[in-house]
Design a protein around this motif. Structure first.
Motif, PDB file in Angstrom:
ATOM      1  N   LYS A  37       5.204 -27.795  16.548  1.00 50.33           N
ATOM      2  CA  LYS A  37       5.788 -29.314  16.425  1.00 50.33           C
ATOM      3  C   LYS A  37       4.282 -29.752  15.477  1.00 50.33           C
ATOM      4  O   LYS A  37       4.006 -29.816  15.255  1.00 50.33           O
ATOM      5  CB  LYS A  37       6.658 -29.851  17.075  1.00 50.33           C
TER       6      LYS A  37
ATOM      7  N   THR B 267       9.629 -32.196  12.290  1.00 52.40           N
ATOM      8  CA  THR B 267      10.534 -32.867  13.135  1.00 52.40           C
ATOM      9  C   THR B 267      10.450 -34.365  12.116  1.00 52.40           C
ATOM     10  O   THR B 267       8.643 -34.444  12.135  1.00 52.40           O
ATOM     11  CB  THR B 267       9.956 -32.702  14.217  1.00 52.40           C
TER      12      THR B 267
ATOM     13  N   ILE C 260       9.012 -29.023  23.998  1.00 57.69           N
ATOM     14  CA  ILE C 260       8.348 -29.737  23.078  1.00 57.69           C
ATOM     15  C   ILE C 260       7.928 -30.830  23.043  1.00 57.69           C
ATOM     16  O   ILE C 260       8.184 -31.958  24.429  1.00 57.69           O
ATOM     17  CB  ILE C 260       9.633 -29.773  22.835  1.00 57.69           C
TER      18      ILE C 260
END
Length: 207
Positions: A129, A156, A88
């Motif tokens: 993300k 997130t 990520i």
């Protein structure tokens, strides 16, 4: 079943940042006991590579271990070498995406604007993300879902026990959760049983 399909089922990635190996390992034990299956240690955590290497062996078949805050191609190669199952990033770096995909490692890059989201999707990632959301709010996620709902999004920033369901209502496929799940006070005071219970509460919220 692919790793991303498993993430779609589990829905939560726990983010560990800045803990010692001992603290982080006790934390991972507690989180797994509470039902968390996806665990991300950020690369700006001292000993992150060692943690990934150890946890891949210790938690095989119990959890999926990945790395966050992967900033460049060199870092990507390092985390792949120690066995990271997913990568990520905080931003969209095409070389990092290329390295991950070439090595068969799932990568969910950080994006924010519609242009970045679409670009990432065209590079071949299965999900992006969306970061940061804590400061701008869930409404932004809902807005970009309008034209881009075909691209799976991992939200997130700002996710709490109280609002987690709102993220999924706004279109999130999964969420990355830091301090509201990986609770610093519980960890520093050794209250790992309470951390397990907190993890269980989060898991129950998304089932």
């Amino acid at each position: 079943m692919t790793l991303f399909n498993l993430l779609k089922q589990e829905k939560i990635i726990a983010i560990l940042r800045g803990y010692s190996i001992e603290e982080a390992t006790l934390t991972v034990d507690a989180l797994i006991e509470g039902g968390i299956r996806f665990l991300e240690v950020t690369m700006n955590t001292e000993g992150a590579l060692k943690m990934v290497h150890q946890w891949r062996k210790a938690y095989a078949h119990r959890a999926y271990i990945g790395t966050g805050t992967v900033l460049d191609e060199s870092m990507a190669k390092e985390v792949i070498q120690v066995g990271a199952q997913f990568i990520i990033t905080p931003s969209l770096d095409e070389r990092v995406v290329e390295v991950a995909l070439k090595n068969g490692v799932d990568i969910w890059p950080g994006t924010f604007t519609p242009s970045e989201i679409v670009r990432a999707s065209k590079l071949g990632v299965e999900a992006v993300k969306i970061f940061p959301l804590a400061s701008i709010g869930i409404s932004y996620l809902k807005e970009i879902q309008g034209p881009l709902s075909h691209i799976p999004m991992i939200a997130t920033g700002g996710v709490t026990l109280e609002n987690i369901q709102e993220y999924f209502k706004a279109g999130a496929t999964a969420v990355g959760i830091g301090s509201s799940l990986v609770n610093k006070k519980l960890i520093q005071t050794g209250q790992f049983h309470e951390l397990t219970e907190l993890a269980r509460e989060f898991v129950n919220k998304v089932k």
